[in-house]
Design an enzyme around this catalytic site. Structure first.
Site, PDB file in Angstrom:
ATOM      1  N   ASP A  13       0.800  -1.226   0.000  1.00 40.28           N
ATOM      2  CA  ASP A  13       0.000   0.000   0.000  1.00 40.28           C
ATOM      3  C   ASP A  13       0.831   1.273   0.000  1.00 40.28           C
ATOM      4  O   ASP A  13       0.393   2.302  -0.491  1.00 40.28           O
ATOM      5  CB  ASP A  13      -0.952   0.027   1.203  1.00 40.28           C
ATOM      6  CG  ASP A  13      -0.213   0.278   2.516  1.00 40.28           C
ATOM      7  OD1 ASP A  13       0.679  -0.521   2.857  1.00 40.28           O
ATOM      8  OD2 ASP A  13      -0.509   1.287   3.183  1.00 40.28           O
ATOM      9  N   ASP A  55       5.844   0.297   3.118  1.00 41.06           N
ATOM     10  CA  ASP A  55       6.141  -0.931   3.848  1.00 41.06           C
ATOM     11  C   ASP A  55       5.871  -2.136   2.948  1.00 41.06           C
ATOM     12  O   ASP A  55       5.666  -1.999   1.748  1.00 41.06           O
ATOM     13  CB  ASP A  55       5.317  -0.991   5.144  1.00 41.06           C
ATOM     14  CG  ASP A  55       3.817  -0.856   4.878  1.00 41.06           C
ATOM     15  OD1 ASP A  55       3.395  -0.971   3.702  1.00 41.06           O
ATOM     16  OD2 ASP A  55       3.056  -0.643   5.837  1.00 41.06           O
ATOM     17  N   TYR A  65      -5.531   0.456   8.996  1.00 40.46           N
ATOM     18  CA  TYR A  65      -6.697   0.588   8.113  1.00 40.46           C
ATOM     19  C   TYR A  65      -7.934   0.034   8.802  1.00 40.46           C
ATOM     20  O   TYR A  65      -8.713  -0.714   8.232  1.00 40.46           O
ATOM     21  CB  TYR A  65      -6.435  -0.103   6.767  1.00 40.46           C
ATOM     22  CG  TYR A  65      -5.340   0.608   5.998  1.00 40.46           C
ATOM     23  CD1 TYR A  65      -5.590   1.826   5.379  1.00 40.46           C
ATOM     24  CD2 TYR A  65      -4.056   0.079   5.928  1.00 40.46           C
ATOM     25  CE1 TYR A  65      -4.588   2.500   4.694  1.00 40.46           C
ATOM     26  CE2 TYR A  65      -3.047   0.751   5.239  1.00 40.46           C
ATOM     27  CZ  TYR A  65      -3.318   1.950   4.624  1.00 40.46           C
ATOM     28  OH  TYR A  65      -2.328   2.617   3.952  1.00 40.46           O
ATOM     29  N   GLU A  84       5.858   9.720   2.896  1.00 37.47           N
ATOM     30  CA  GLU A  84       5.508   8.371   2.430  1.00 37.47           C
ATOM     31  C   GLU A  84       4.494   8.440   1.295  1.00 37.47           C
ATOM     32  O   GLU A  84       3.448   9.072   1.420  1.00 37.47           O
ATOM     33  CB  GLU A  84       4.934   7.533   3.576  1.00 37.47           C
ATOM     34  CG  GLU A  84       4.709   6.079   3.200  1.00 37.47           C
ATOM     35  CD  GLU A  84       4.394   5.188   4.401  1.00 37.47           C
ATOM     36  OE1 GLU A  84       4.575   3.970   4.293  1.00 37.47           O
ATOM     37  OE2 GLU A  84       3.966   5.718   5.453  1.00 37.47           O
TER      38      GLU A  84
END
Length: 503
Positions: free
Chosen positions: A88, A91, A242, A482
């Site tokens: 996603d 990571d 999430y 990120e």
């Protein structure tokens, strides 16, 4: 923010030269790049997804510093092949909820703006969608079960490790009926239904497979209602990353809306007509992202409300109109914050996800209004399709470099862009350059280094600047540095529109 008021006023009076003069006077500190190469940015925004791939990489992989990864995903716990899909963000975890949303947005980008893409980029966009849908089909391939995540996020986040070296627990998180997973199942249904439309003309057999599975997984979502992160075996893996914060009801409506659009089946029309109120279609209507789908749902359903003149769907259109009015600073119902440099801003990190999703909705809704010769009445002013597109263009141009930092927030686009993004694969030497294994904690040297990342993740859009327009190029500041797939996915559609309509 008087800028926007005069912007609308001057556009309304067609004084374009005065408009540009005004901008240069008021925003003199802003670095303006003039004309952007939207086609170049479009191709890079799609290329980014190749850097996020998990699984066996194809021969035509263009992001050459990546190699195969996650090849045993699903095997030990479920004797299942759960390889593929996307990481996603920075990571090495595969979270199903944001991956499904990413796929929905890539497909919606192609449905609305694919005809404006050069043929080669339309093909690349379809490949990016299929990398998502092929994986999503695996996650729903067993009856009454949905695989919602692969990878233990705490163990993964404890390491700074290349995906190719990954040796942390590849825990598989699954939900079995009658336990609920409504938001992941319904968003997966939306992704598969939307993608079926994107593939219909190029691969009708695959499109049928996608639609058939969408129908089935939506039934699971609707029959066993509840949040996936309420399951005790999932909560520790999904949360707080999430977790479902905004409820699963919006995903049920979104899944049904996409199934209606893809299948034209009246049962889904009835579903969104009857359940709009009970499932809270009127709640939180000014949000759109991986968790809250309301604004996107309302724009999507408004297409049929506008084009079919359907009174039964008017409440969705009223909510869509209301959302558009909140984005216009001098509208009486304005309540979205902009930074001093003009960027849409919401607190919470990864702010550019809001700028890209909202820009996408502005352009889609402008098209729906245009086709039906409609405008939006905001009480004290009328918003035309052109005014909505202008706001979207300001956001796109800000991201591409027209901002107080003079920095492109898309990696690899323009002369100045973030060099130290929070991304494991990008920041560690590639397997080609450093074939030796780099263990969990050995990567810390690279994480703490002030050197630029050795591998350029071309097309990645970072989380973006703070509310003061300031961006520190700091790998450790993940809220700003990120990239995520769901920041990029809607921007593919935005860039396709401006590549086809640069002026």
């Amino acid at each position: 923010m008087k800028f926007h008021y005069v912007l609308l006023f001057l556009l309304h009076h067609h004084h374009r030269q005065q408009f540009f003069l005004f901008v240069s006077l008021v925003f003199s500190p802003l670095v303006r790049c003039g004309h952007h190469d939207y086609s170049d940015a479009l191709s890079k925004s799609i290329l980014f997804f190749e850097g996020q791939r998990s699984g066996v990489l194809p021969r035509d992989q263009r992001m050459k510093w990546r190699e195969d990864s996650g090849l045993s995903d699903g095997r030990s716990m479920y004797s299942m092949d759960l390889t593929g899909g996307y990481f996603d963000a920075g990571d090495n975890v595969k979270f199903g909820f944001p991956m499904a949303f990413t796929t929905t947005m890539l497909a919606w980008s192609v449905i609305e703006f694919g005809e404006l893409m050069p043929p080669s980029e339309l093909r690349n966009a379809l490949v990016a969608i299929r990398w998502g849908t092929d994986y999503l089909l695996k996650t729903v391939s067993q009856p009454n079960r949905i695989f919602v995540q692969v990878g233990d996020p705490y163990k993964d986040h404890n390491c700074w490790e290349r995906p190719e070296d990954m040796d942390t627990a590849r825990t598989v998180y699954a939900v079995d009926a009658p336990n609920p997973a409504s938001e992941v199942a319904a968003e997966t249904a939306a992704a598969l239904a939307a993608s079926s439309m994107a593939f219909r003309s190029v691969d009708p057999g695959y499109a049928q497979t996608l639609l058939r599975n969408s129908v089935r997984v939506f039934q699971y979502a609707d029959n066993f209602r509840g949040a996936y992160s309420d399951n005790s075996n999932v909560r520790d893996g999904a949360c707080p990353f999430y977790c479902d914060f905004s409820g699963y009801q919006d995903e049920l409506l979104l899944g049904a809306a996409w199934l209606r659009r893809a299948s034209q089946d009246n049962s889904y029309l009835n579903y969104i007509e009857i359940n709009g109120k009970t499932l809270g279609a009127d709640d939180n209507i000014n949000e759109f992202g991986w968790d809250n789908k309301h604004a996107g749902l309302n724009v999507l359903v408004s297409k049929e409300a506008l084009e079919g003149n359907m009174y039964s769907l008017q409440s969705y259109k009223v909510s869509a109109d209301s959302f558009m009015c909140t984005l216009i600073p001098d509208s009486s119902s304005s309540h979205i914050d902009y930074t001093p440099g003009g960027l849409i801003y919401k607190p919470g990190g990864s702010n550019l996800q809001h700028a890209t999703t909202i820009s996408f909705l502005l352009l889609v809704y402008a098209n729906y209004l245009d086709r039906t010769s409609k405008t939006v009445n905001c009480g004290n002013l009328i918003a035309s399709p052109l005014s909505l597109r202008t706001i979207a263009k300001n956001q796109a141009d800000y991201i591409l470099g027209d901002n107080p930092m003079g920095l492109s927030y898309m990696v690899g686009y323009g002369n100045r862009f973030p060099q130290r993004i929070h991304h494991r694969g990008s920041s560690l030497p590639s397997v080609k350059d450093h074939p030796q294994f780099i263990a969990c904690k050995e990567g810390s040297t690279y994480f703490n280094s002030t050197n630029p990342n050795p591998n350029v993740l071309v097309g990645a859009i970072v989380g973006g600047p703070g509310e003061d327009d300031v961006y520190d190029d700091d790998r450790a500041d993940f809220r700003k540095s990120e990239p995520t797939t769901y920041i990029n996915a809607p921007f593919v559609g935005v860039l396709a529109y401006f590549a086809g309509n640069p002026n």
